[in-house]
Design an enzyme around this catalytic site. Structure first.
Site, mmCIF file in Angstrom:
data_model
loop_
_atom_site.group_PDB
_atom_site.id
_atom_site.type_symbol
_atom_site.label_atom_id
_atom_site.label_comp_id
_atom_site.label_asym_id
_atom_site.label_seq_id
_atom_site.Cartn_x
_atom_site.Cartn_y
_atom_site.Cartn_z
ATOM 1 N N ILE A 162 36.475 15.672 33.286
ATOM 2 C CA ILE A 162 36.096 17.086 33.198
ATOM 3 C C ILE A 162 35.510 17.249 31.807
ATOM 4 O O ILE A 162 36.213 17.104 30.804
ATOM 5 C CB ILE A 162 37.293 18.016 33.421
ATOM 6 C CG1 ILE A 162 37.825 17.854 34.844
ATOM 7 C CG2 ILE A 162 36.886 19.475 33.174
ATOM 8 C CD1 ILE A 162 39.043 18.703 35.153
ATOM 9 N N TYR A 212 47.097 19.689 32.639
ATOM 10 C CA TYR A 212 46.085 19.570 31.591
ATOM 11 C C TYR A 212 46.794 19.539 30.248
ATOM 12 O O TYR A 212 47.499 20.477 29.890
ATOM 13 C CB TYR A 212 45.094 20.729 31.690
ATOM 14 C CG TYR A 212 44.014 20.788 30.637
ATOM 15 C CD1 TYR A 212 43.722 19.719 29.802
ATOM 16 C CD2 TYR A 212 43.259 21.951 30.486
ATOM 17 C CE1 TYR A 212 42.724 19.798 28.850
ATOM 18 C CE2 TYR A 212 42.252 22.047 29.539
ATOM 19 C CZ TYR A 212 41.983 20.966 28.722
ATOM 20 O OH TYR A 212 40.997 21.048 27.772
ATOM 21 N N LYS A 259 44.442 16.169 33.655
ATOM 22 C CA LYS A 259 43.318 16.054 32.742
ATOM 23 C C LYS A 259 43.892 15.716 31.368
ATOM 24 O O LYS A 259 44.692 16.468 30.822
ATOM 25 C CB LYS A 259 42.513 17.361 32.669
ATOM 26 C CG LYS A 259 41.362 17.291 31.669
ATOM 27 C CD LYS A 259 40.663 18.632 31.501
ATOM 28 C CE LYS A 259 39.583 18.555 30.422
ATOM 29 N NZ LYS A 259 38.934 19.874 30.180
#
Length: 304
Positions: free
Chosen positions: A206, A136, A164
């Site tokens: 997300i 991420y 992400k």
């Protein structure tokens, strides 16, 4: 297609005014988002105020989520602490509970590790658990980015399955998509760029706004997969005003206030986060009402 796909809301953690876990609220948020058509749920992220939760609160959030979701959608959890040691501790706690499909791990914040240190950091976390790990990157919040070469190095690890990307730079997203190995997911983390990322080859998103408008955010993905690009664009455009309002108060105040306006009591945020100012609350109420209407308008249904 990667196993990590679709729209996954980064769930808020409902709290009472004293910062204690509001368990009924968490169950309500889970039901609301799943009813809205999301493809998974993600807890213990920045939207979930992981930075303020005690070890026992983190454990209880995961326990409640796994129990209440009851297999309806995959459950993902964050292990985004500052130090490698603490990330590993959270990862092992999550794995020990069971029922979680994967971990998301944000780059360390406050400290600014080098790319070589980030490779060591994620390698150690991945080695500590059998759970799939999603990298991420959110340099706007942490001041630390994951370079493409770093991502590709980490993608060689068996349990690192995706990233992400909250960098907000579509050129970087396209580079990730083009260079990734087979089966490595690229997940958009900027809610205003979901459709653009899908068009570039990303696997999903997300999204924090999916707390408030799960049917709209999931609808972007569903319409895109169905080939209804006009609907996907209309839903993406409808979502933009909500995302712009998220920054009008200390994060994640707007998410919890928006949920309240949508009929779900998500409680309070950890102090010093405060309530949304009145002018912005009025605007938020209008935006939430407009998004809610999309779920009821037959004219917005996907065409076959």
């Amino acid at each position: 297609m990667s196993a990590v796909t679709g729209v996954i809301p980064a769930l808020v953690t409902p709290l009472d005014a004293d910062g204690e876990l509001f368990e009924a609220g968490l169950r309500d948020v889970i039901d609301f988002t799943i009813a809205g058509g999301v493809h998974g749920v993600f807890v213990l992220g920045s939207s979930g105020e992981i930075y303020g939760l005690s070890a026992e609160q983190k454990r209880r959030v995961v326990e409640i989520t796994v129990e209440h979701v009851a297999g309806r959608v995959p459950v993902y959890a964050g292990a985004s602490e500052i130090t490698t040691r603490d990330c590993i501790a959270t990862a092992r706690m999550v794995a020990g509970i069971g029922g979680v499909a994967g971990l998301s791990v944000l780059t360390p914040h406050f400290m600014t590790p080098t790319q070589a240190e980030l490779v060591d950091h994620y390698t150690a976390i991945a080695a500590s658990t059998d759970l799939p790990v999603v990298l991420y990157t959110n340099p706007g919040r942490t001041g630390v980015d994951l370079a493409l070469d770093t991502v590709l190095t980490l993608a060689e690890l068996d349990t690192v399955v995706g990233i992400k990307d909250s960098g907000g730079d579509l050129a970087s997203t396209r580079a990730l998509v083009a260079a990734r190995p087979p089966g490595f997911a690229v997940i958009m983390g900027r809610d205003t760029l979901i459709l653009d990322a899908l068009r570039a080859g990303a696997d999903g998103a997300i999204a924090s706004t999916a707390n408030i408008a799960p049917h709209v955010v999931a609808g972007i993905y569903d319409a895109f997969v169905a080939g209804d690009l006009a609907r996907a664009q209309a839903l993406q455009d409808a979502l933009t005003p909500l995302r712009h309002l998220v920054d009008k108060a200390t994060f994640p105040v707007v998410l919890k206030e928006g949920l309240r306006l949508a009929g779900i009591d998500a409680g309070w945020c950890f102090a010093p986060a405060r309530a949304l100012g009145k002018p912005w609350r009025t605007q938020l109420a209008e935006v939430v009402a407009a998004l809610g209407a999309l779920a009821k308008d037959p004219g917005q249904k996907e065409t076959s």
